[in-house]
Scaffold this motif. Structure first.
Motif, mmCIF file in Angstrom:
data_model
loop_
_atom_site.group_PDB
_atom_site.id
_atom_site.type_symbol
_atom_site.label_atom_id
_atom_site.label_comp_id
_atom_site.label_asym_id
_atom_site.label_seq_id
_atom_site.Cartn_x
_atom_site.Cartn_y
_atom_site.Cartn_z
ATOM 1 N N ASP A 1 -7.834 20.730 -17.012
ATOM 2 C CA ASP A 1 -8.346 19.471 -16.488
ATOM 3 C C ASP A 1 -7.281 18.713 -15.699
ATOM 4 O OD1 ASP A 1 -10.742 20.037 -17.460
ATOM 5 O OD2 ASP A 1 -10.812 18.432 -18.976
ATOM 6 N N GLY A 2 -6.061 18.845 -16.150
ATOM 7 C CA GLY A 2 -4.977 18.171 -15.451
ATOM 8 C C GLY A 2 -4.861 18.683 -14.024
ATOM 9 N N ALA A 3 -4.839 19.997 -13.889
ATOM 10 C CA ALA A 3 -4.738 20.583 -12.564
ATOM 11 C C ALA A 3 -5.932 20.190 -11.718
ATOM 12 C CB ALA A 3 -4.643 22.099 -12.675
ATOM 13 N N LEU A 4 -7.105 20.238 -12.336
ATOM 14 C CA LEU A 4 -8.323 19.876 -11.615
ATOM 15 C C LEU A 4 -8.221 18.443 -11.098
ATOM 16 C CD1 LEU A 4 -11.131 21.010 -10.954
ATOM 17 C CD2 LEU A 4 -11.952 19.952 -13.055
ATOM 18 N N GLY A 5 -7.832 17.555 -11.992
ATOM 19 C CA GLY A 5 -7.722 16.150 -11.604
ATOM 20 C C GLY A 5 -6.679 15.961 -10.528
ATOM 21 N N GLY A 6 -5.547 16.626 -10.715
ATOM 22 C CA GLY A 6 -4.463 16.470 -9.752
ATOM 23 C C GLY A 6 -4.884 16.914 -8.376
ATOM 24 N N VAL A 7 -5.434 18.114 -8.300
ATOM 25 C CA VAL A 7 -5.786 18.639 -6.985
ATOM 26 C C VAL A 7 -6.924 17.827 -6.384
ATOM 27 C CG1 VAL A 7 -6.529 20.662 -5.721
ATOM 28 C CG2 VAL A 7 -4.993 20.909 -7.644
ATOM 29 N N MET A 8 -7.868 17.415 -7.217
ATOM 30 C CA MET A 8 -8.963 16.604 -6.673
ATOM 31 C C MET A 8 -8.447 15.259 -6.166
ATOM 32 S SD MET A 8 -12.096 17.453 -9.203
ATOM 33 C CE MET A 8 -13.260 16.258 -8.615
ATOM 34 N N HIS A 9 -7.411 14.783 -6.823
ATOM 35 C CA HIS A 9 -6.866 13.496 -6.400
ATOM 36 C C HIS A 9 -6.344 13.538 -4.966
ATOM 37 C CE1 HIS A 9 -5.699 9.453 -7.160
ATOM 38 N NE2 HIS A 9 -4.446 9.668 -6.861
ATOM 39 N N LEU A 10 -6.023 14.710 -4.529
ATOM 40 C CA LEU A 10 -5.601 14.879 -3.136
ATOM 41 C C LEU A 10 -6.639 14.263 -2.207
ATOM 42 C CD1 LEU A 10 -3.274 16.865 -1.891
ATOM 43 C CD2 LEU A 10 -5.215 18.230 -1.251
ATOM 44 N N THR A 11 -7.880 14.660 -2.411
ATOM 45 C CA THR A 11 -8.953 14.110 -1.588
ATOM 46 C C THR A 11 -9.220 12.662 -1.935
ATOM 47 O OG1 THR A 11 -9.988 16.233 -1.416
ATOM 48 C CG2 THR A 11 -11.372 14.333 -1.021
ATOM 49 N N HIS A 12 -9.294 12.412 -3.221
ATOM 50 C CA HIS A 12 -9.663 11.071 -3.656
ATOM 51 C C HIS A 12 -8.726 10.031 -3.081
ATOM 52 C CE1 HIS A 12 -11.654 13.042 -7.387
ATOM 53 N NE2 HIS A 12 -12.358 13.175 -6.280
ATOM 54 N N HIS A 13 -7.456 10.331 -3.216
ATOM 55 C CA HIS A 13 -6.498 9.355 -2.731
ATOM 56 C C HIS A 13 -6.559 9.232 -1.218
ATOM 57 C CE1 HIS A 13 -2.331 8.072 -1.568
ATOM 58 N NE2 HIS A 13 -2.811 7.040 -2.235
ATOM 59 N N ALA A 14 -6.789 10.367 -0.552
ATOM 60 C CA ALA A 14 -6.892 10.304 0.901
ATOM 61 C C ALA A 14 -8.025 9.379 1.307
ATOM 62 C CB ALA A 14 -7.105 11.709 1.458
ATOM 63 N N LEU A 15 -9.158 9.486 0.640
ATOM 64 C CA LEU A 15 -10.293 8.621 0.983
ATOM 65 C C LEU A 15 -9.951 7.153 0.745
ATOM 66 C CD1 LEU A 15 -13.241 10.647 -0.589
ATOM 67 C CD2 LEU A 15 -12.691 10.406 1.827
ATOM 68 N N MET A 16 -9.412 6.885 -0.452
ATOM 69 C CA MET A 16 -9.153 5.488 -0.807
ATOM 70 C C MET A 16 -8.078 4.886 0.060
ATOM 71 S SD MET A 16 -9.316 5.636 -4.935
ATOM 72 C CE MET A 16 -8.133 6.890 -5.207
ATOM 73 N N LYS A 17 -6.943 5.586 0.134
ATOM 74 C CA LYS A 17 -5.810 4.989 0.824
ATOM 75 C C LYS A 17 -6.041 4.956 2.324
ATOM 76 C CE LYS A 17 -3.175 3.392 -1.321
ATOM 77 N NZ LYS A 17 -2.021 3.931 -1.987
ATOM 78 N N LEU B 1 0.834 -1.205 0.000
ATOM 79 C CA LEU B 1 0.000 0.000 0.000
ATOM 80 C C LEU B 1 0.873 1.261 0.000
ATOM 81 C CD1 LEU B 1 -2.824 -0.935 2.524
ATOM 82 C CD2 LEU B 1 -2.941 -0.857 0.052
ATOM 83 N N ALA B 2 1.971 1.173 0.734
ATOM 84 C CA ALA B 2 2.854 2.343 0.800
ATOM 85 C C ALA B 2 3.409 2.659 -0.581
ATOM 86 C CB ALA B 2 3.994 2.079 1.773
ATOM 87 N N TYR B 3 3.864 1.624 -1.279
ATOM 88 C CA TYR B 3 4.373 1.886 -2.635
ATOM 89 C C TYR B 3 3.271 2.408 -3.533
ATOM 90 C CZ TYR B 3 9.140 0.307 -2.248
ATOM 91 O OH TYR B 3 10.456 0.238 -1.936
ATOM 92 N N SER B 4 2.084 1.869 -3.318
ATOM 93 C CA SER B 4 0.959 2.376 -4.087
ATOM 94 C C SER B 4 0.761 3.867 -3.815
ATOM 95 C CB SER B 4 -0.275 1.574 -3.723
ATOM 96 O OG SER B 4 -1.425 2.298 -4.009
ATOM 97 N N SER B 5 0.906 4.261 -2.545
ATOM 98 C CA SER B 5 0.751 5.681 -2.211
ATOM 99 C C SER B 5 1.775 6.523 -2.941
ATOM 100 C CB SER B 5 0.937 5.885 -0.716
ATOM 101 O OG SER B 5 -0.199 5.480 -0.039
ATOM 102 N N ILE B 6 3.003 6.017 -2.973
ATOM 103 C CA ILE B 6 4.052 6.790 -3.643
ATOM 104 C C ILE B 6 3.632 7.081 -5.070
ATOM 105 C CG2 ILE B 6 6.435 6.727 -4.437
ATOM 106 C CD1 ILE B 6 7.044 4.920 -2.058
ATOM 107 N N GLY B 7 3.131 6.036 -5.728
ATOM 108 C CA GLY B 7 2.718 6.237 -7.106
ATOM 109 C C GLY B 7 1.537 7.184 -7.212
ATOM 110 N N GLN B 8 0.585 7.002 -6.305
ATOM 111 C CA GLN B 8 -0.646 7.792 -6.429
ATOM 112 C C GLN B 8 -0.413 9.270 -6.162
ATOM 113 O OE1 GLN B 8 -3.962 6.711 -7.007
ATOM 114 N NE2 GLN B 8 -3.071 4.791 -7.709
ATOM 115 N N VAL B 9 0.455 9.568 -5.191
ATOM 116 C CA VAL B 9 0.680 10.988 -4.904
ATOM 117 C C VAL B 9 1.286 11.656 -6.123
ATOM 118 C CG1 VAL B 9 1.952 12.590 -3.456
ATOM 119 C CG2 VAL B 9 0.831 10.668 -2.433
#
Lengths: 249, 505, 494, 82
Positions: free
Chosen positions: B330-346, B309-317
């Protein structure tokens, strides 16, 4: 190796200093910066401004009195340092290793010392009191008193000597130089001047010079007494027998 | 940014509320243990609640600001809640709250220390989110760095100590580099450290070389926390060593503090125009791509679940970094939104790993055969999140991937799409086996291919303490719900789009 | 012009007066000495705080002793920077004196205790006088008091190691004093004055370049030894670690700093900018030495096994910081150096007092013995941690602010290498400080080592430690109280 | 004449200084040092500094010497051989 290195450094320092001295303004030349800036005023006006005939005393005790206060503190500090390392003796009379000196002093020496010490002390009093008109002053006089007591102690032993000048006399007097300086300094404040201004406000105008002179003499006496006591205390600390304080391994 | 800025003490209160835990620890004796622990959770909860109450104002375009202290006029400690900061604070406070509740039953020794440092870290990282300038950010960032150390070594095993040591080495070095970056920024930014909507640095005051230096030192400084390769070394050690709620936070929030710093640097310090002009974004993008692929490959080789999971986090961040580096809307939007998304998932995944560890004592994936029957709810949530990670719709992971792909097209660099696809495949390659093992293999399977295997009974409802399960379920639900109704007010899209629309009109 | 003009001189002379009165008090009632010694220092501190805000910004208070105007009499010159340092001196000496009572009862034999307080007061007064004076000969005089008292205080426990360390200190210190005296003499011979302000104007038009250069070099070496600048620091680790802890705190936290400050005065108030170009080579050499000090001190600190020796080496490193700030020749750098004096004074004093706590309660000196210290001595350990954080320079402590300005100053001066040195210095600091924090808090240690029923040290020893460590935090958060005026004063000095 | 006297003093001064350093017998060194002080006092007098001359004579030649002698007697008389 260490020797060579240190010799080398000392030689280098010596060469450097000689070089500097060579490039310094020549001594005795009336046109040097030292001779033209501050000195003339001291020489011309010291007497009327400080009311001391000896210009050097005027400079030391009045113009640069604060430095002298520092100097007497250094002397006191030397005593404190000695006491910190060797420890203070207990109250009362003490014995030292001179009491059992390998060379017992002869009657002639004893008599001479007993006879001479009062005169030496008298001379030192003269040196102190005349500091403001002739060469000499508190430092020299104090050293002479100290010297006389040293001779006395060497001949008659610490026991006799500490009977004459016990700790209860020395302890308050050791710092007398600083205390007197502080009092005179604070007095200047009362007089409306700055710290170390030699003045007394309520005195009549005509009395002012006399007061300044007397205050100067007072400071000299303080320095003399303080210096003497410091020297004596240092001597006592050094020659007394080890009591409770010993160098621990 | 400064136009609708109002003075408010709320940011300060939000930051201070977690300290209730410390007061609770001090005030109540050991006997009232339950009460104390719940008070700790309450602090976190209150903090989140108060933060949430700011939402209408933020959506209104307001910012709240309070000055804490200043060194000289331009060098001050100021808290400002702007949209971006609010967005970050919201998710971190939420995740933190869940993790705190989870910890109540998870942590079994030295509660005092753990909860005290949890609370302190939350406070500090909220401070990071609210920072009005880089100076403040750095101060909170450093405090957070050192405050999270006790969380990592909480177990006090040799592994944990070693991981903590590694963490400190990386953190101290990174802090130093970052420190330099900020001083240099201060110097060449004409004493301006604040965040501007379009960036504050410009080529007017500083040379190209100077600005490039500042950028790369920033990237290096934050990159350690954001685990950009090759600065990721501490992550795979720290995550397995820390207790699960702490690893959830590490991965969900603390890594993001680095990423958030990079977001701030890109958006508010340099500004996209300057980045484009300097050309440094290329390096950032390359690093991010490398990290995404290589980290996933590394993840494949790990048997320890949390390590994977930790390695997965490295990739996801690095998705976030990649999104920023696209310099497209859209890239910026996706990137910044991924902040939350990844936090929820991981966050959810790590909490699940924690439950597995507590209930079955299994750390390694290969041992997990049949876990899905022992812990059905946990493993269902795990599967949901794992699928989301791969980008399966309808989930938050899908939104990220979609937006990033769209951003790649906007930036007319379709090569990024290939990277994303490769990454998705790799994600699948390392997540699916876990699910497979958990549900479709039984103990004894390994011994001989067939033969006698005892299929465990499916038990619902009794798998773990509610305090462990509820946070997991909430997170897993959110992963789906946010993925479907992504434009509900208060969800990431509503906040992030406001920021990104300003920068990429 | 009110009574406050007279405050500085009383700040200086009251401790000296107190010192000379102590022997008699010691003769009458030795038990009262520790309490009585507090009075003059408390008075000085009070007067110092009353002076705050009285001196107009960018200006100084000039006090003519005896009413003689400067080139003829001696001047006390207190500007913002000087007052700042005087307050630091007052506060730290007062706190360490409060700490001293119990510690000294345990470490120093009865016949020497009075001498301890006497020397302590002399040292405090001398530091104040040293900082405030506007006359280079007076500077020398106070340096002598300072030096003498510190030699003796290092040796005061009287055991062989202490005497040896003190002797080493004397061997290095006495020649350095002579060098300063020679330098003063040289300056006087070519300018005919001893007053700093007067010197500054007369040096500019003086033609004796060789004498000036040599005198500056002698000043640098002389004060460099006293301030323990890198190649001249050999006395420091022994003296600072063997002295009783409150004294280590003073030596490390204040003495080396006021000596560095003296060099600041000599460089900026006497030789001034124009003449500094003349001696620029020396300043560069100082910069190189300081950079070496930062790295050397840090590395040596990491390798130490004894806690106090480690802290002492950390001082070597931090003196390098201060000198790097000075040699940047920018207002920011100087501000950083000055603020670092404050920060380092507080933090290092705190660390030494904490080390003293361990020695007092358990007799532990070695770093390994501190494993698990937290269990028995939580208060001491927390204070230690806070102070070490400041030493490393992690926000929000004062160490962070000072490092900020040090680095900013060096960037402004374009000294990239020194910037990197400063940064790596803080990494080294992190290594040696965090190691100890780790031992204290996160290592179990031997059960029997810390299960003593007696808890942490008595409050009389805890309060100073905490005051100091909270001070580092306070001046980190409320740095705006000082930084703007320091920046102004530094610009004025330059 | 003046120069000759000065030179004599300086040579004596340097000579006594060196002898004080080289003397193995510490008591001898102390005595030589006191001689050095006396010559120094004379030098001060020649440089027209009578105050200093007095101080040097009293402190340098008198008190310091005695204190050194005391120290020598309390410790060792011979310098340690290397």
């Amino acid at each position: 190796m260490k020797r060579v290195l240190s010799l080398f450094f000392i030689a280098a320092l010596g060469v450097l200093l000689l070089y500097v001295v060579a490039s310094m303004p020549p001594m005795g030349d009336p046109q040097t910066p030292t001779a033209t800036h501050v000195i003339p005023r001291y020489l011309e006006r010291a007497e009327e401004e400080t009311h001391t005939e000896n210009v050097i005393t005027g400079v030391i005790l009045n113009y640069r009195g604060y430095d002298t206060m520092g100097e007497v503190t250094v002397i006191f500090c030397a005593l404190a340092a000695v006491l910190a390392v060797l420890g203070r003796e207990r109250r009362g009379r003490i014995r030292g290793f001179v009491d059992r000196s390998p060379v017992p002093s002869s009657t002639i020496v004893r008599t001479m010392v007993r006879f001479m010490v009062p005169f030496i002390i008298l001379f030192s009093v003269y040196t102190i009191l005349h500091g403001e008109i002739s060469p000499g002053g508190g430092f020299q006089g104090g050293a002479i008193i100290g010297g006389s007591m040293i001779i006395f102690t060497t001949v008659f032993g610490l026991y006799e000597s500490s009977r004459r000048i016990p700790q209860k006399v020395r302890a308050p007097l050791e710092g007398s130089a600083v205390i007197v300086f502080f009092l005179v300094g604070a007095l200047g404040l009362v007089g409306g001047g700055n710290f170390l201004t030699y003045a007394w406000p309520h005195a009549a105008r005509g009395l002012q010079p006399a007061l300044v002179t007397w205050l100067t003499v007072l400071v000299e006496v303080g320095i003399g007494l303080g210096g003497a006591m410091v020297l004596i205390s240092i001597l006592f600390a050094m020659i007394r027998e080890e009591e409770e304080i010993a160098l621990t391994a | 940014m400064p136009d609708k800025s109002t003075f408010s003490v709320i940011p300060l209160i939000v930051i201070l509320l977690p300290w209730i835990s410390l007061l609770a620890i001090l005030a109540f004796p050991k006997k009232a243990e339950r009460l104390r622990l719940w008070l700790c959770a309450l602090g976190s909860l209150a903090s989140f609640g108060l933060l949430f109450s700011l939402l209408p104002g933020i959506l209104d375009g307001k910012t709240y600001t309070i000055k804490l202290a200043s060194v000289v006029e331009s060098l001050e400690m100021r808290l400002t809640v702007d949209t971006l900061g609010f967005y970050f604070a919201l998710i971190l406070a939420f995740l933190w709250m869940l993790a705190t509740i989870y910890s109540i039953s998870y942590i079994d020794h030295k509660h005092n220390r753990f909860f005290a440092f949890m609370a302190m870290c939350e406070s500090f990282i909220l401070g990071c989110a609210f920072s009005a300038n880089m100076f403040t950010y750095f101060i909170f960032y450093e405090m957070m760095t050192f405050g999270s150390y006790p969380l990592i070594i909480h177990e006090e095993t040799t592994i944990a100590r070693r991981a903590g040591y590694k963490y400190l080495v990386y953190a101290v070095a990174a802090g130093t580099v970052l420190f330099f970056a900020i001083v240099a920024h201060y110097f060449w930014g004409n004493g301006e450290l604040g965040f501007g909507s379009y960036g504050v640095l410009s080529l007017e005051f500083a040379s190209r070389a100077a600005l490039t230096t500042i950028f790369f030192t920033y990237l290096a400084g934050f990159g350690v926390k954001a685990a950009i390769m090759p600065l990721h070394g501490w992550v795979p050690d720290a995550h397995p060593a820390a207790p699960s709620p702490a690893s959830a936070l590490l991965s969900g929030v603390i890594l993001k503090a680095g990423a958030f710093g990079i977001i701030r640097v890109c958006f508010n310090v340099f500004g996209t125009d300057l980045l484009r002009e300097l050309g440094v974004y290329v390096v950032m993008a390359v690093l991010a791509c490398i990290t995404i692929v290589v980290a996933s490959v590394f993840a494949l080789t790990q048997d320890n679940l949390k390590r994977r999971l930790a390695y997965s986090s490295i990739g996801q961040v690095s998705y976030i970094i990649l999104g920023l580096a696209m310099l497209a809307h859209d890239g910026a939007l996706g990137g910044v939104m991924h902040l939350t998304h990844h936090a929820l998932m991981k966050g959810c995944l790590f909490l699940c790993a924690g439950v597995i560890l507590v209930k079955t004592g299994k750390k390694n994936i290969s041992e997990m055969a049949g876990v899905g029957y022992q812990l059905p709810i946990t493993m269902i949530c795990f599967s949901v999140c794992a699928l989301a990670m791969m980008g399966t719709p309808p989930s938050v992971g899908f939104i990220t991937k979609w937006l990033l792909g769209s951003g790649a097209l906007q930036a007319s660099l379709p090569v990024y799409i290939i990277i994303l696809l490769v990454s998705a495949l790799l994600n699948a390659a390392y997540f699916l086996p876990i699910i497979y093992i958990a549900f479709f293999r039984w103990e004894g399977d390994e011994v001989e291919g067939h033969g006698e295997t005892h299929r465990p009974k499916l038990v619902f409802g009794k798998e773990a303490d509610h305090k462990l399960v509820v946070p997991i379920v909430i997170l897993a639900l959110l992963v789906v719900v946010v993925g479907i109704w992504s434009n509900v007010t208060g969800f990431p899209y509503s906040l992030v789009s406001r920021v990104v629309n300003v920068i990429f009109p | 012009m009110g009574a406050w003009r007279h405050f500085p001189i009383f700040m200086i002379t009251l401790p000296l007066l107190g010192a000379v009165l102590m022997p008699f008090l010691g003769y009458l009632r030795e038990r009262w000495v520790p309490y009585a010694a507090l009075l003059p220092l408390a008075a000085s501190t009070l007067l110092g705080f009353l002076l705050v805000g009285r001196i107009p910004a960018g200006d100084h208070l000039s006090y003519h002793l005896g009413g003689w105007e400067p080139p003829f009499g001696i001047e006390i010159r207190v500007d913002h920077v000087g007052l700042f340092l005087m307050l630091v001196v007052c506060a730290i000496t007062l706190l360490a004196l409060v700490y001293s009572r119990r510690y000294i009862e345990k470490e120093v034999s009865p016949g020497r205790r009075t001498a301890y307080y006497v020397l302590y007061l002399l040292m405090s007064g001398a530091m104040l006088g040293f900082t405030a004076t506007g006359d280079i000969f007076n500077l020398f005089v106070f340096m002598e008091i300072l030096a003498l008292s510190s030699y003796a205080l290092v040796a005061i426990t009287g055991n062989r190691n202490a005497v040896r360390a003190a002797f080493k200190y004397v061997l290095m210190g006495a020649p350095s004093s002579i060098m300063v005296l020679l330098a003063v003499g040289f300056l006087y011979s070519v300018t005919g004055t001893l007053n700093m302000a007067d010197l500054a104007s007369r040096i500019a038009e003086s033609g004796y370049t060789e004498v000036l250069v040599v005198s500056y070099i002698l000043f640098v070496i002389g004060f460099g030894v006293k301030a323990a600048l890198f190649p001249l620091h050999m006395w420091l680790p022994d003296a600072h670690s063997i002295a009783p802890s409150p004294i280590s705190a003073l030596l490390s936290g204040l003495l080396v700093e006021v000596c560095a400050f003296a060099l600041v005065r000599i460089t900026f108030s006497v030789f001034t900018r124009s003449a500094t170009d003349l001696v620029g080579g020396t300043a560069d050499a100082v910069g190189v030495a300081a950079a070496a000090a930062v790295l050397y001190g840090g590395i040596m600190a990491i390798t130490q096994k004894d806690l106090k020796v480690m802290i002492a080496y950390s001082t070597v490193s931090h003196i390098g910081y201060i000198f790097l700030g000075i040699t940047a020749f920018t207002a920011e750098g100087l501000t950083g150096a000055m603020y670092h004096m404050l920060d380092h004074g507080l933090a290092k004093a705190c660390l030494f007092l904490c080390a003293g706590n361990f020695i007092y309660l358990k007799g532990y000196r070695r770093i390994e013995e501190l494993r698990g210290a937290w269990r028995q001595m939580p208060w001491t350990c927390f204070a230690f941690a806070l102070a070490s954080i400041s030493v490393i320079g992690i926000p929000p402590t004062a160490g962070f602010i000072s490092k900020w300005y040090l680095i900013l100053g060096n960037i402004r001066a374009g000294k990239w290498l020194y910037t990197i040195v400063l940064l790596s210095g803080s990494i080294l600091a992190a290594v040696y400080c965090l190691r100890i924090i780790y031992y204290m808090f996160f290592q179990a240690g031997k059960e029997e080592a810390w299960e003593d029923a007696s808890r942490d040290v008595p409050p009389g020893m805890l309060v100073p430690v905490w005051a100091l460590s909270l001070g580092t935090l306070f001046f980190g958060v409320f740095s705006y109280l000082l930084i703007p005026s320091l920046l102004k004063a530094s610009a004025y000095l330059l | 004449m003046e120069t000759a006297l000065n030179l004599t003093f300086i040579v004596l001064l340097v000579a006594t200084a060196l002898m004080a350093v080289w003397a193995r017998d510490l008591l001898a060194a102390v005595i030589i040092f006191s001689v050095y002080s006396l010559i120094m006092a004379l030098m001060w007098q020649r440089l027209q500094a009578p105050d200093l001359a007095l101080t040097e004579a009293a402190v340098g030649a008198g008190v310091t010497t005695v204190l050194f002698v005391v120290t020598v007697f309390k410790t060792r008389r011979r310098e340690e051989e290397e």
